[in-house]
Design an enzyme around this catalytic site. Sequence first.
Site, PDB file in Angstrom:
ATOM      1  N   TYR A  38      -1.279   0.509  -1.499  1.00 37.67           N
ATOM      2  CA  TYR A  38      -1.031  -0.563  -0.432  1.00 37.67           C
ATOM      3  C   TYR A  38      -2.193  -1.840  -0.977  1.00 37.67           C
ATOM      4  O   TYR A  38      -2.007  -2.686  -0.947  1.00 37.67           O
ATOM      5  CB  TYR A  38      -1.229  -0.227   0.914  1.00 37.67           C
ATOM      6  CG  TYR A  38      -1.263  -1.390   2.045  1.00 37.67           C
ATOM      7  CD1 TYR A  38      -0.005  -1.882   2.136  1.00 37.67           C
ATOM      8  CD2 TYR A  38      -2.289  -1.922   2.777  1.00 37.67           C
ATOM      9  CE1 TYR A  38       0.081  -3.041   3.204  1.00 37.67           C
ATOM     10  CE2 TYR A  38      -2.322  -2.967   3.592  1.00 37.67           C
ATOM     11  CZ  TYR A  38      -0.987  -3.340   3.785  1.00 37.67           C
ATOM     12  OH  TYR A  38      -0.820  -4.455   4.759  1.00 37.67           O
TER      13      TYR A  38
ATOM     14  N   LYS B 165      -1.838  -5.468  -2.303  1.00 37.35           N
ATOM     15  CA  LYS B 165      -2.317  -6.680  -1.481  1.00 37.35           C
ATOM     16  C   LYS B 165      -3.447  -7.445  -2.187  1.00 37.35           C
ATOM     17  O   LYS B 165      -3.626  -8.738  -2.086  1.00 37.35           O
ATOM     18  CB  LYS B 165      -3.009  -6.137  -0.170  1.00 37.35           C
ATOM     19  CG  LYS B 165      -1.752  -5.739   0.634  1.00 37.35           C
ATOM     20  CD  LYS B 165      -0.687  -6.597   0.968  1.00 37.35           C
ATOM     21  CE  LYS B 165       0.444  -6.420   1.695  1.00 37.35           C
ATOM     22  NZ  LYS B 165       1.408  -7.528   2.337  1.00 37.35           N
TER      23      LYS B 165
END
Length: 272
Positions: free
Chosen positions: A161, A165
Amino acid sequence: MTAFELRDLAGTTAVVTGAASGIGAAIARLAAELGMRVVLADFDVDRLDEVARGIAATGAEALAVRCDVTDPDDVERLAATAYEAFGPVRLLVNNAGIEGTGRLWELSPDTFGRVMDVNVSGVFHGIRTFVPRMLAAGTAAHIVNTASIGAVTTVPAQATYCASKHAALALTECLAIELAAERAPISVAALLPGPVHTAIYETAEADGAAGTAARERMETYLRENGVTPQDAAQTMFDGLAAGDFWIFTHPERADELLRNRAERLTGHLTPG
Protein backbone atom coordinates in the site's frame (compact mmCIF):
# COMPACT_ATOMS: atom_id res chain seq x y z
CA MET A 1 -2.71 26.87 -8.09
CA THR A 2 -5.30 29.62 -8.31
CA ALA A 3 -7.99 29.87 -5.66
CA PHE A 4 -11.64 29.97 -6.70
CA GLU A 5 -15.12 29.88 -5.20
CA LEU A 6 -16.76 26.48 -4.83
CA ARG A 7 -19.97 27.93 -6.19
CA ASP A 8 -18.15 28.30 -9.52
CA LEU A 9 -18.38 24.51 -9.88
CA ALA A 10 -22.18 24.60 -10.14
CA GLY A 11 -23.44 23.44 -13.52
CA THR A 12 -20.18 21.70 -14.41
CA THR A 13 -19.27 18.01 -14.48
CA ALA A 14 -17.34 15.86 -12.02
CA VAL A 15 -16.04 12.34 -12.53
CA VAL A 16 -15.18 10.35 -9.41
CA THR A 17 -13.68 6.86 -9.41
CA GLY A 18 -14.04 4.53 -6.46
CA ALA A 19 -17.40 6.21 -5.89
CA ALA A 20 -19.35 3.21 -4.59
CA SER A 21 -18.35 3.80 -0.98
CA GLY A 22 -16.12 5.68 1.44
CA ILE A 23 -14.38 8.87 0.42
CA GLY A 24 -15.35 8.51 -3.23
CA ALA A 25 -19.06 8.29 -2.48
CA ALA A 26 -18.78 11.27 -0.12
CA ILE A 27 -16.97 13.34 -2.77
CA ALA A 28 -19.65 12.48 -5.34
CA ARG A 29 -22.44 13.48 -2.94
CA LEU A 30 -20.76 16.77 -2.04
CA ALA A 31 -20.09 17.55 -5.70
CA ALA A 32 -23.81 17.09 -6.35
CA GLU A 33 -24.65 19.36 -3.40
CA LEU A 34 -22.45 22.00 -5.03
CA GLY A 35 -24.62 21.78 -8.14
CA MET A 36 -22.32 19.63 -10.26
CA ARG A 37 -23.40 16.89 -12.63
CA VAL A 38 -21.71 13.77 -11.29
CA VAL A 39 -20.41 10.67 -13.07
CA LEU A 40 -19.70 7.93 -10.55
CA ALA A 41 -17.38 5.08 -11.46
CA ASP A 42 -16.64 1.84 -9.65
CA PHE A 43 -16.30 -1.90 -10.14
CA ASP A 44 -18.99 -2.61 -7.50
CA VAL A 45 -22.07 -1.99 -9.62
CA ASP A 46 -24.72 -2.65 -6.98
CA ARG A 47 -23.31 -0.25 -4.41
CA LEU A 48 -22.48 2.28 -7.13
CA ASP A 49 -26.06 2.28 -8.39
CA GLU A 50 -27.30 2.76 -4.82
CA VAL A 51 -25.12 5.83 -4.32
CA ALA A 52 -26.13 7.26 -7.71
CA ARG A 53 -29.84 6.73 -6.97
CA GLY A 54 -29.43 8.50 -3.64
CA ILE A 55 -27.84 11.50 -5.37
CA ALA A 56 -30.48 11.55 -8.10
CA ALA A 57 -33.21 11.49 -5.45
CA THR A 58 -32.01 14.94 -4.32
CA GLY A 59 -32.69 16.32 -7.79
CA ALA A 60 -29.05 16.30 -8.90
CA GLU A 61 -27.86 14.75 -12.15
CA ALA A 62 -25.92 11.54 -11.50
CA LEU A 63 -24.74 8.79 -13.80
CA ALA A 64 -23.28 5.47 -12.61
CA VAL A 65 -20.71 3.82 -14.89
CA ARG A 66 -19.20 0.43 -14.15
CA CYS A 67 -15.46 0.84 -14.52
CA ASP A 68 -12.40 -1.23 -13.67
CA VAL A 69 -9.71 1.46 -13.40
CA THR A 70 -7.01 -1.13 -14.09
CA ASP A 71 -8.40 -1.59 -17.62
CA PRO A 72 -7.48 1.30 -19.95
CA ASP A 73 -10.37 0.43 -22.28
CA ASP A 74 -12.81 0.68 -19.37
CA VAL A 75 -11.44 4.09 -18.40
CA GLU A 76 -11.70 5.22 -22.03
CA ARG A 77 -15.36 4.15 -22.05
CA LEU A 78 -15.87 6.06 -18.80
CA ALA A 79 -14.52 9.26 -20.34
CA ALA A 80 -16.49 8.84 -23.56
CA THR A 81 -19.68 8.25 -21.58
CA ALA A 82 -19.09 11.24 -19.31
CA TYR A 83 -18.41 13.65 -22.15
CA GLU A 84 -21.32 12.37 -24.21
CA ALA A 85 -23.75 12.63 -21.30
CA PHE A 86 -22.65 15.84 -19.59
CA GLY A 87 -20.02 17.57 -21.73
CA PRO A 88 -16.55 18.74 -20.65
CA VAL A 89 -15.28 17.45 -17.30
CA ARG A 90 -14.37 20.24 -14.87
CA LEU A 91 -13.28 17.96 -12.00
CA LEU A 92 -11.65 14.53 -12.17
CA VAL A 93 -11.02 12.69 -8.91
CA ASN A 94 -8.88 9.59 -9.37
CA ASN A 95 -9.91 8.13 -6.04
CA ALA A 96 -10.21 4.36 -6.52
CA GLY A 97 -7.92 2.53 -4.11
CA ILE A 98 -7.56 -0.73 -2.20
CA GLU A 99 -5.41 -2.11 0.62
CA GLY A 100 -3.35 -5.26 1.02
CA THR A 101 -1.51 -6.20 4.19
CA GLY A 102 1.34 -8.57 4.94
CA ARG A 103 5.09 -8.71 5.25
CA LEU A 104 6.77 -8.40 1.89
CA TRP A 105 8.06 -11.95 1.78
CA GLU A 106 4.62 -13.28 2.69
CA LEU A 107 2.62 -11.26 0.18
CA SER A 108 1.17 -13.17 -2.73
CA PRO A 109 1.96 -11.85 -6.21
CA ASP A 110 -1.80 -11.46 -6.71
CA THR A 111 -2.17 -9.20 -3.67
CA PHE A 112 0.84 -7.09 -4.59
CA GLY A 113 -0.17 -6.84 -8.24
CA ARG A 114 -3.79 -5.97 -7.56
CA VAL A 115 -2.93 -3.16 -5.13
CA MET A 116 -0.38 -1.68 -7.53
CA ASP A 117 -2.78 -1.98 -10.49
CA VAL A 118 -5.65 -0.18 -8.78
CA ASN A 119 -3.68 2.42 -6.82
CA VAL A 120 -1.06 3.28 -9.44
CA SER A 121 -2.21 2.14 -12.88
CA GLY A 122 -5.72 3.37 -12.06
CA VAL A 123 -4.38 6.89 -11.53
CA PHE A 124 -2.25 6.67 -14.67
CA HIS A 125 -5.16 5.52 -16.82
CA GLY A 126 -7.30 8.36 -15.49
CA ILE A 127 -4.61 10.92 -16.31
CA ARG A 128 -3.86 9.48 -19.73
CA THR A 129 -7.52 9.34 -20.71
CA PHE A 130 -8.92 12.60 -19.36
CA VAL A 131 -6.04 15.09 -19.64
CA PRO A 132 -5.99 15.20 -23.47
CA ARG A 133 -9.72 15.94 -23.45
CA MET A 134 -9.25 18.67 -20.84
CA LEU A 135 -6.39 20.20 -22.83
CA ALA A 136 -8.47 20.16 -25.99
CA ALA A 137 -11.32 21.96 -24.21
CA GLY A 138 -8.90 24.72 -23.18
CA THR A 139 -11.01 25.69 -20.16
CA ALA A 140 -10.34 25.59 -16.42
CA ALA A 141 -10.33 22.10 -14.94
CA HIS A 142 -9.14 20.33 -11.82
CA ILE A 143 -7.60 16.92 -11.16
CA VAL A 144 -7.35 15.42 -7.70
CA ASN A 145 -5.52 12.15 -7.15
CA THR A 146 -6.12 10.35 -3.86
CA ALA A 147 -2.84 9.29 -2.32
CA SER A 148 -2.58 8.73 1.45
CA ILE A 149 -0.59 9.75 4.47
CA GLY A 150 1.09 6.45 3.56
CA ALA A 151 2.50 8.24 0.52
CA VAL A 152 4.95 10.13 2.73
CA THR A 153 5.85 7.45 5.25
CA THR A 154 6.47 3.72 5.52
CA VAL A 155 4.66 1.17 7.69
CA PRO A 156 5.50 -2.50 8.35
CA ALA A 157 3.02 -5.06 6.96
CA GLN A 158 1.64 -2.36 4.64
CA ALA A 159 4.52 -2.18 2.18
CA THR A 160 2.46 -2.75 -0.96
CA TYR A 161 0.00 0.00 0.00
CA CYS A 162 2.75 2.47 0.93
CA ALA A 163 4.68 1.70 -2.26
CA SER A 164 1.57 2.21 -4.37
CA LYS A 165 0.71 5.51 -2.70
CA HIS A 166 4.29 6.79 -2.95
CA ALA A 167 4.01 6.07 -6.68
CA ALA A 168 0.59 7.73 -6.96
CA LEU A 169 1.94 10.85 -5.28
CA ALA A 170 4.96 10.92 -7.61
CA LEU A 171 2.62 10.69 -10.61
CA THR A 172 0.60 13.58 -9.21
CA GLU A 173 3.64 15.79 -8.62
CA CYS A 174 4.99 15.06 -12.11
CA LEU A 175 1.59 15.80 -13.64
CA ALA A 176 1.48 19.17 -11.89
CA ILE A 177 4.94 20.06 -13.20
CA GLU A 178 4.15 18.93 -16.75
CA LEU A 179 0.84 20.81 -16.96
CA ALA A 180 2.43 23.95 -15.51
CA ALA A 181 5.14 23.76 -18.17
CA GLU A 182 2.38 23.67 -20.81
CA ARG A 183 0.64 26.64 -19.15
CA ALA A 184 -2.50 24.54 -19.15
CA PRO A 185 -5.53 25.84 -17.22
CA ILE A 186 -5.67 22.59 -15.27
CA SER A 187 -4.90 22.50 -11.57
CA VAL A 188 -3.60 19.36 -9.87
CA ALA A 189 -3.93 18.38 -6.23
CA ALA A 190 -2.98 15.41 -4.09
CA LEU A 191 -5.45 14.29 -1.43
CA LEU A 192 -3.58 12.60 1.42
CA PRO A 193 -6.09 11.18 3.89
CA GLY A 194 -5.06 10.14 7.35
CA PRO A 195 -7.41 7.86 9.29
CA VAL A 196 -10.87 7.97 7.73
CA HIS A 197 -13.62 5.60 8.82
CA THR A 198 -14.14 3.60 5.63
CA ALA A 199 -14.36 -0.09 4.78
CA ILE A 200 -10.94 -0.19 3.09
CA TYR A 201 -9.51 -2.66 5.61
CA GLU A 202 -12.67 -4.74 5.76
CA THR A 203 -12.16 -5.62 2.09
CA ALA A 204 -8.35 -5.77 2.15
CA GLU A 205 -6.44 -8.91 1.24
CA ALA A 206 -4.34 -10.05 4.21
CA ASP A 207 -1.45 -12.44 3.63
CA GLY A 208 0.16 -14.24 6.57
CA ALA A 209 -0.34 -13.78 10.29
CA ALA A 210 1.26 -10.32 10.24
CA GLY A 211 -1.06 -9.25 7.44
CA THR A 212 -4.14 -10.44 9.29
CA ALA A 213 -3.03 -8.68 12.49
CA ALA A 214 -2.33 -5.45 10.61
CA ARG A 215 -5.70 -5.52 8.88
CA GLU A 216 -7.57 -6.13 12.15
CA ARG A 217 -5.57 -3.48 13.98
CA MET A 218 -6.15 -0.85 11.30
CA GLU A 219 -9.81 -1.72 10.91
CA THR A 220 -10.32 -1.11 14.63
CA TYR A 221 -8.21 2.05 14.57
CA LEU A 222 -10.21 3.61 11.73
CA ARG A 223 -13.48 2.69 13.37
CA GLU A 224 -12.47 4.30 16.66
CA ASN A 225 -10.36 7.22 15.46
CA GLY A 226 -11.15 7.95 11.84
CA VAL A 227 -12.91 11.06 10.63
CA THR A 228 -15.98 10.54 8.48
CA PRO A 229 -15.75 10.27 4.70
CA GLN A 230 -17.91 13.39 4.58
CA ASP A 231 -15.27 15.29 6.55
CA ALA A 232 -12.58 14.06 4.17
CA ALA A 233 -14.64 15.12 1.15
CA GLN A 234 -15.21 18.59 2.58
CA THR A 235 -11.50 18.93 3.28
CA MET A 236 -10.78 18.00 -0.33
CA PHE A 237 -13.11 20.62 -1.75
CA ASP A 238 -11.89 23.29 0.68
CA GLY A 239 -8.28 22.59 -0.30
CA LEU A 240 -9.16 22.59 -3.98
CA ALA A 241 -10.91 25.95 -3.68
CA ALA A 242 -7.95 27.37 -1.76
CA GLY A 243 -5.63 26.39 -4.59
CA ASP A 244 -3.69 23.89 -2.51
CA PHE A 245 -1.64 21.09 -4.04
CA TRP A 246 -1.19 19.22 -0.76
CA ILE A 247 -4.54 18.43 0.85
CA PHE A 248 -4.24 16.60 4.19
CA THR A 249 -7.23 15.47 6.23
CA HIS A 250 -4.98 15.56 9.32
CA PRO A 251 -2.48 18.39 8.73
CA GLU A 252 -0.95 18.37 12.22
CA ARG A 253 -0.23 14.64 12.11
CA ALA A 254 1.01 14.99 8.55
CA ASP A 255 3.46 17.71 9.54
CA GLU A 256 4.87 15.48 12.27
CA LEU A 257 5.31 12.56 9.87
CA LEU A 258 6.85 14.79 7.21
CA ARG A 259 9.35 16.24 9.69
CA ASN A 260 10.32 12.73 10.80
CA ARG A 261 10.78 11.59 7.22
CA ALA A 262 12.75 14.70 6.28
CA GLU A 263 15.08 14.11 9.24
CA ARG A 264 15.65 10.51 8.18
CA LEU A 265 16.33 11.47 4.58
CA THR A 266 18.58 14.44 5.26
CA GLY A 267 20.32 12.61 8.09
CA HIS A 268 20.80 9.46 6.02
CA LEU A 269 19.19 7.52 8.87
CA THR A 270 18.14 3.89 8.76
CA PRO A 271 14.36 3.39 8.46
CA GLY A 272 12.66 2.62 11.72
